[in-house]
Design a protein around this motif. Sequence first.
Motif, PDB file in Angstrom:
ATOM      1  N   SER A  71       0.788  -1.167  -0.198  1.00  0.00           N
ATOM      2  CA  SER A  71      -0.070  -0.111  -0.078  1.00  0.00           C
ATOM      3  C   SER A  71       0.930   1.389   0.077  1.00  0.00           C
ATOM      4  O   SER A  71       1.970   1.330   0.320  1.00  0.00           O
ATOM      5  CB  SER A  71      -0.843   0.079   1.143  1.00  0.00           C
ATOM      6  N   LYS A  72       0.399   2.176  -0.471  1.00  0.00           N
ATOM      7  CA  LYS A  72       1.085   3.590  -0.452  1.00  0.00           C
ATOM      8  C   LYS A  72       1.105   4.106   1.131  1.00  0.00           C
ATOM      9  O   LYS A  72      -0.051   3.756   1.949  1.00  0.00           O
ATOM     10  CB  LYS A  72       0.136   4.637  -1.221  1.00  0.00           C
ATOM     11  N   ILE A  73       1.946   4.675   1.456  1.00  0.00           N
ATOM     12  CA  ILE A  73       2.107   5.178   2.782  1.00  0.00           C
ATOM     13  C   ILE A  73       1.863   6.609   2.913  1.00  0.00           C
ATOM     14  O   ILE A  73       2.131   7.373   2.157  1.00  0.00           O
ATOM     15  CB  ILE A  73       3.760   4.855   3.220  1.00  0.00           C
ATOM     16  N   THR A  74       0.975   6.907   3.594  1.00  0.00           N
ATOM     17  CA  THR A  74       0.359   8.199   3.981  1.00  0.00           C
ATOM     18  C   THR A  74       1.404   8.898   4.669  1.00  0.00           C
ATOM     19  O   THR A  74       2.078   8.385   5.609  1.00  0.00           O
ATOM     20  CB  THR A  74      -0.791   8.216   4.778  1.00  0.00           C
ATOM     21  N   THR A  75       1.716  10.197   4.149  1.00  0.00           N
ATOM     22  CA  THR A  75       2.618  11.082   4.734  1.00  0.00           C
ATOM     23  C   THR A  75       2.192  12.213   5.821  1.00  0.00           C
ATOM     24  O   THR A  75       0.825  12.497   5.694  1.00  0.00           O
ATOM     25  CB  THR A  75       3.490  11.915   3.884  1.00  0.00           C
ATOM     26  N   THR A  76       2.765  12.713   6.613  1.00  0.00           N
ATOM     27  CA  THR A  76       2.495  14.158   7.612  1.00  0.00           C
ATOM     28  C   THR A  76       2.304  14.966   6.774  1.00  0.00           C
ATOM     29  O   THR A  76       1.367  16.015   7.173  1.00  0.00           O
ATOM     30  CB  THR A  76       3.530  14.042   8.635  1.00  0.00           C
ATOM     31  N   GLU A  77       2.845  15.227   5.395  1.00  0.00           N
ATOM     32  CA  GLU A  77       2.458  16.491   4.632  1.00  0.00           C
ATOM     33  C   GLU A  77       0.971  16.453   4.246  1.00  0.00           C
ATOM     34  O   GLU A  77       0.567  17.374   3.918  1.00  0.00           O
ATOM     35  CB  GLU A  77       3.451  16.435   3.454  1.00  0.00           C
ATOM     36  N   GLU A  78       0.586  15.137   3.855  1.00  0.00           N
ATOM     37  CA  GLU A  78      -0.604  15.019   3.378  1.00  0.00           C
ATOM     38  C   GLU A  78      -1.844  15.102   4.443  1.00  0.00           C
ATOM     39  O   GLU A  78      -2.700  15.797   4.421  1.00  0.00           O
ATOM     40  CB  GLU A  78      -0.769  13.312   2.823  1.00  0.00           C
ATOM     41  N   ILE A  79      -1.694  14.822   5.719  1.00  0.00           N
ATOM     42  CA  ILE A  79      -2.307  15.132   6.845  1.00  0.00           C
ATOM     43  C   ILE A  79      -2.435  16.774   7.041  1.00  0.00           C
ATOM     44  O   ILE A  79      -3.306  17.196   7.346  1.00  0.00           O
ATOM     45  CB  ILE A  79      -1.623  14.239   8.138  1.00  0.00           C
ATOM     46  N   ALA A  80      -1.038  17.359   6.943  1.00  0.00           N
ATOM     47  CA  ALA A  80      -0.954  18.750   7.321  1.00  0.00           C
ATOM     48  C   ALA A  80      -1.893  19.723   6.091  1.00  0.00           C
ATOM     49  O   ALA A  80      -2.828  20.377   6.591  1.00  0.00           O
ATOM     50  CB  ALA A  80       0.390  19.174   7.154  1.00  0.00           C
ATOM     51  N   ALA A  81      -1.755  19.163   4.947  1.00  0.00           N
ATOM     52  CA  ALA A  81      -2.753  19.744   3.937  1.00  0.00           C
ATOM     53  C   ALA A  81      -4.054  19.669   4.112  1.00  0.00           C
ATOM     54  O   ALA A  81      -4.892  20.442   4.074  1.00  0.00           O
ATOM     55  CB  ALA A  81      -2.101  19.077   2.545  1.00  0.00           C
ATOM     56  N   ILE A  82      -4.670  18.456   4.887  1.00  0.00           N
ATOM     57  CA  ILE A  82      -5.724  18.249   5.061  1.00  0.00           C
ATOM     58  C   ILE A  82      -6.473  19.081   6.151  1.00  0.00           C
ATOM     59  O   ILE A  82      -7.362  19.890   6.243  1.00  0.00           O
ATOM     60  CB  ILE A  82      -6.259  16.965   5.093  1.00  0.00           C
ATOM     61  N   LEU A  83      -5.567  19.231   7.250  1.00  0.00           N
ATOM     62  CA  LEU A  83      -5.686  19.900   8.416  1.00  0.00           C
ATOM     63  C   LEU A  83      -5.971  21.326   8.124  1.00  0.00           C
ATOM     64  O   LEU A  83      -6.679  22.152   8.713  1.00  0.00           O
ATOM     65  CB  LEU A  83      -4.751  19.536   9.613  1.00  0.00           C
ATOM     66  N   ALA A  84      -5.157  21.898   7.233  1.00  0.00           N
ATOM     67  CA  ALA A  84      -4.849  23.228   6.779  1.00  0.00           C
ATOM     68  C   ALA A  84      -6.350  23.641   6.317  1.00  0.00           C
ATOM     69  O   ALA A  84      -6.834  24.875   6.173  1.00  0.00           O
ATOM     70  CB  ALA A  84      -3.811  23.585   5.979  1.00  0.00           C
ATOM     71  N   GLY A  85      -7.013  22.833   5.693  1.00  0.00           N
ATOM     72  CA  GLY A  85      -8.316  23.281   4.876  1.00  0.00           C
ATOM     73  C   GLY A  85      -9.472  22.931   5.757  1.00  0.00           C
ATOM     74  O   GLY A  85     -10.596  23.385   5.466  1.00  0.00           O
ATOM     75  N   PHE A  86      -9.301  22.457   7.057  1.00  0.00           N
ATOM     76  CA  PHE A  86     -10.722  22.373   7.901  1.00  0.00           C
ATOM     77  C   PHE A  86     -10.462  23.688   8.815  1.00  0.00           C
ATOM     78  O   PHE A  86      -9.687  24.033   9.497  1.00  0.00           O
ATOM     79  CB  PHE A  86     -10.403  20.934   8.815  1.00  0.00           C
ATOM     80  N   ASP A  87     -11.923  24.018   9.083  1.00  0.00           N
ATOM     81  CA  ASP A  87     -12.273  24.967  10.023  1.00  0.00           C
ATOM     82  C   ASP A  87     -12.836  24.348  11.312  1.00  0.00           C
ATOM     83  O   ASP A  87     -13.965  24.287  11.299  1.00  0.00           O
ATOM     84  CB  ASP A  87     -13.348  26.006   9.317  1.00  0.00           C
TER      85      ASP A  87
END
Length: 77
Positions: free
Chosen positions: A2-18
Motif C-alpha cells: 500500500s501507499k504510505i500516508t505522509t504527515t504532509e498529506e495530513i497537514a494539507a488536509i488539516l490546513a483546509g479544515f475550520d
Amino acid sequence: MSKITTTEEIAAILAGFDHPLAPYWLNNDLIKKTIATSYDYWVEDTEIPMSLADFVFQYLEHAEYLGGIFSNIHDPS
C-alpha cells in the motif's frame, strides 16, 4: 504494498479544515504521524473505502474520546 500516508498529506488536509483543533494538530508532528499511520493500518485491515480527508475529519470530530494530546490543546507536550 500500500501507499504510505505522509504527515504532509495530513497537514494539507488539516490546513483546509475550520475546526478548533485543526491549527493545534497542524503544528504537532506526533499527531500527524499517528493519524497517518492509523489511516494506513485502517485501510489495510478493513479495506473499507474512506478518503483520507474523511478519516482526519472523524479524528477531529471524536477527539474528546481519544484524550491525551488529541484533545488537550493547552498542553504542548
